[in-house]
Design a protein around this motif. Sequence first.
Motif, PDB file in Angstrom:
ATOM      1  N   ARG A  31       8.626 -42.199 -31.319  1.00  0.00           N
ATOM      2  CA  ARG A  31       7.501 -41.269 -31.199  1.00  0.00           C
ATOM      3  C   ARG A  31       6.457 -41.530 -32.279  1.00  0.00           C
ATOM      4  O   ARG A  31       5.247 -41.424 -32.037  1.00  0.00           O
ATOM      5  CB  ARG A  31       8.012 -39.828 -31.251  1.00  0.00           C
ATOM      6  N   ALA A  32       6.924 -41.902 -33.467  1.00  0.00           N
ATOM      7  CA  ALA A  32       5.978 -42.224 -34.532  1.00  0.00           C
ATOM      8  C   ALA A  32       5.146 -43.450 -34.161  1.00  0.00           C
ATOM      9  O   ALA A  32       3.932 -43.492 -34.398  1.00  0.00           O
ATOM     10  CB  ALA A  32       6.735 -42.470 -35.838  1.00  0.00           C
ATOM     11  N   ARG A  33       5.792 -44.461 -33.560  1.00  0.00           N
ATOM     12  CA  ARG A  33       5.041 -45.652 -33.157  1.00  0.00           C
ATOM     13  C   ARG A  33       4.063 -45.316 -32.041  1.00  0.00           C
ATOM     14  O   ARG A  33       2.942 -45.832 -32.010  1.00  0.00           O
ATOM     15  CB  ARG A  33       6.011 -46.750 -32.710  1.00  0.00           C
ATOM     16  N   THR A  34       4.492 -44.445 -31.117  1.00  0.00           N
ATOM     17  CA  THR A  34       3.606 -44.057 -30.015  1.00  0.00           C
ATOM     18  C   THR A  34       2.373 -43.333 -30.545  1.00  0.00           C
ATOM     19  O   THR A  34       1.249 -43.580 -30.102  1.00  0.00           O
ATOM     20  CB  THR A  34       4.359 -43.153 -29.017  1.00  0.00           C
ATOM     21  N   ARG A  35       2.582 -42.420 -31.511  1.00  0.00           N
ATOM     22  CA  ARG A  35       1.438 -41.697 -32.083  1.00  0.00           C
ATOM     23  C   ARG A  35       0.485 -42.647 -32.784  1.00  0.00           C
ATOM     24  O   ARG A  35      -0.735 -42.496 -32.700  1.00  0.00           O
ATOM     25  CB  ARG A  35       1.932 -40.649 -33.085  1.00  0.00           C
ATOM     26  N   GLY A  67       2.416 -38.244 -27.224  1.00  0.00           N
ATOM     27  CA  GLY A  67       2.544 -38.535 -25.806  1.00  0.00           C
ATOM     28  C   GLY A  67       3.547 -37.643 -25.100  1.00  0.00           C
ATOM     29  O   GLY A  67       3.437 -37.398 -23.896  1.00  0.00           O
ATOM     30  N   ALA A  68       4.527 -37.122 -25.849  1.00  0.00           N
ATOM     31  CA  ALA A  68       5.534 -36.298 -25.182  1.00  0.00           C
ATOM     32  C   ALA A  68       4.931 -35.023 -24.618  1.00  0.00           C
ATOM     33  O   ALA A  68       5.401 -34.474 -23.635  1.00  0.00           O
ATOM     34  CB  ALA A  68       6.648 -35.948 -26.176  1.00  0.00           C
ATOM     35  N   ASP A  76      12.440 -39.420 -22.662  1.00  0.00           N
ATOM     36  CA  ASP A  76      12.248 -40.268 -23.846  1.00  0.00           C
ATOM     37  C   ASP A  76      13.499 -41.090 -24.134  1.00  0.00           C
ATOM     38  O   ASP A  76      13.411 -42.196 -24.652  1.00  0.00           O
ATOM     39  CB  ASP A  76      11.927 -39.400 -25.065  1.00  0.00           C
ATOM     40  N   VAL A  77      14.661 -40.511 -23.821  1.00  0.00           N
ATOM     41  CA  VAL A  77      15.918 -41.187 -24.110  1.00  0.00           C
ATOM     42  C   VAL A  77      16.934 -40.785 -23.058  1.00  0.00           C
ATOM     43  O   VAL A  77      16.934 -39.646 -22.570  1.00  0.00           O
ATOM     44  CB  VAL A  77      16.421 -40.831 -25.533  1.00  0.00           C
ATOM     45  N   VAL A  78      17.795 -41.731 -22.687  1.00  0.00           N
ATOM     46  CA  VAL A  78      18.881 -41.457 -21.749  1.00  0.00           C
ATOM     47  C   VAL A  78      20.181 -41.915 -22.394  1.00  0.00           C
ATOM     48  O   VAL A  78      20.246 -42.987 -23.003  1.00  0.00           O
ATOM     49  CB  VAL A  78      18.657 -42.154 -20.387  1.00  0.00           C
ATOM     50  N   LEU A  79      21.214 -41.090 -22.298  1.00  0.00           N
ATOM     51  CA  LEU A  79      22.528 -41.401 -22.846  1.00  0.00           C
ATOM     52  C   LEU A  79      23.488 -41.679 -21.702  1.00  0.00           C
ATOM     53  O   LEU A  79      23.659 -40.844 -20.806  1.00  0.00           O
ATOM     54  CB  LEU A  79      23.061 -40.230 -23.688  1.00  0.00           C
ATOM     55  N   ASP A  80      24.114 -42.843 -21.739  1.00  0.00           N
ATOM     56  CA  ASP A  80      25.075 -43.258 -20.713  1.00  0.00           C
ATOM     57  C   ASP A  80      26.475 -42.935 -21.200  1.00  0.00           C
ATOM     58  O   ASP A  80      27.067 -43.676 -21.989  1.00  0.00           O
ATOM     59  CB  ASP A  80      24.911 -44.758 -20.452  1.00  0.00           C
ATOM     60  N   GLY A  81      27.023 -41.814 -20.730  1.00  0.00           N
ATOM     61  CA  GLY A  81      28.378 -41.408 -21.085  1.00  0.00           C
ATOM     62  C   GLY A  81      29.262 -41.252 -19.867  1.00  0.00           C
ATOM     63  O   GLY A  81      30.064 -40.327 -19.793  1.00  0.00           O
TER      64      GLY A  81
END
Length: 574
Positions: A44-48, A56-57, A160-165
Amino acid sequence: MKDAWSSDEVRKAEEPLIAAGVPLMARAAYGLAQVVLREVAARRARTRARAGGVDGARLRGSLGSDGLPGTARRRPPRAAGRGDVRGARAVLLVGPGNNGGDTLYAGAHLVQRGLTVTAVLASARAHEAGLARFREVGGQVASLADLRVPAVVEAVRGADVVLDGLVGVGARGALRPPAGGLVRALADARAAAGDQWPYTVAVDIPSGIGVDDGALPGPVLRADRTVTFGALKPGLVLPPAAGVAGAVELVDIGFPATPGAAPRTAGPRHAWGAADPAAGRVLRLEAADVAELWPVPGPGDHKYTRGVVGVVAGTGTYPGAAVLATSGAVLTGAGMVRYLGPESVGTRVLLARPEVVVAGGRVQAWVLGPGVPVLDPDDDGPDDEGQARRIFGALAAVTGVLSEDVTGGRVPAVVDAGALTMLEHRLPAFAVLTPHAGELAELLRGLGHDVDRAAVEARPLHWARTAHQATGATILLKGAVTVVAGPGDVYTQADAPAWTGTAGAGDVLAGILGTLLAGRSAEAVRDETLAARLAAAAVLVHGRAATRASAGGPVAALEIARAVPAVVAEILGR
């Protein structure tokens, strides 16, 4: 040294800890959540920064617009020093086992830090306590049974993020429905989306990989990062699964330093019908391990005691291979390099490397085959300019077919390229074969196995072990992740940039390995496991030299050889 534990070893390590009340799941979930928070904050810091400060979120729609229940819950501000993640969106893919529980508990931590989190349950069952905690803090829950797969794909696409569990280390084979269909759809969507896909974190392992052998038996959602718990798993460091694991991060949850009460030892030798993790450990060398293995000369050493490398490489058609192999050997620190081959090639070698001796004599290790054409048994006159005869003679010495009174004793060898087709006798483990996947398939077909390049690439560990058992030799199977299989332990190295896949790079590697074998020749003959460790060390040095020479861009093989001295000095701390 990195040591990967099999799924059985992981379970055995967990049992006494669980019995003692150690909160393994809480530790795993907390560590997982901290990694996710760090990565989301960084992205998010890089996106800003790219957007001139626009978050962007805030421009995204709610989860409900994707067909999943729930909208963002407002949370109080958090300390700025920990990274601003408020309003970021996470989707959890949750299976029925303990990995699903890890994921749900981690999701609860994310909700508490201000993320909007939705868990998609892929099964009618879920970890009850984890699910209750997730709901308690305000996490949103959806079931794959109630949603169409395209709706889940769109929700993931907007996160923004997906966790595969979905599954853990106990899973075997390809993912079964409905998880398999969901993962296939997600994998296809990710391939189409490219850089626009959300950051993907695999929980312990990417769901669907072969945990113990690194195979990919079915669809897998490629991870940007795998957060694994307690110990590395073989599938995270073995090809081809290592290629879908992304960066691997290990969370300490209290496992012992080694699996079991005693160190593991190599299992019994037998014909490998399938990959057998009990045959030995899966290891990855690091710089400190290479420093311990490296033959460093002392004040009493001279060119003969430091190791003499004999090189049979190149022809008039392929003279460059001889230059590259001898350069690799010289610049790795051989006491002497002898070149045997056509006079015209020897002249080119001397122009590039005047240190090389173009004459026969005793050697402590051989490098055989780079730049030598594949021997065609149906051709009475192969265009090898006598190189096949020289290779057959050296191999006779290596295998002991010729008397030690004639050869001066058996010595190690690197068998590469054209020499791989000239094997007539069973080899000792101190002979190291260095094929790529296509060459290994050809070798195995000659030994009666029905296998092609694609099959080798699909199961590199299995086929490298099969070749070791069939030939007796140590097998160095070259690739983006190189597998070294000999008696006992397997080594898997991934030290080189993709730019290293260039003509001649393997010739340099052969020279590097030849020098290591020459420097510890007598030990390698006595200790049947040493050649594999030296081969893995050579791969690490070669990869680091390629990284240094590349500097992030294209690299030529000779530049890899030229970078070796600096890499060796760095590893030795000098």
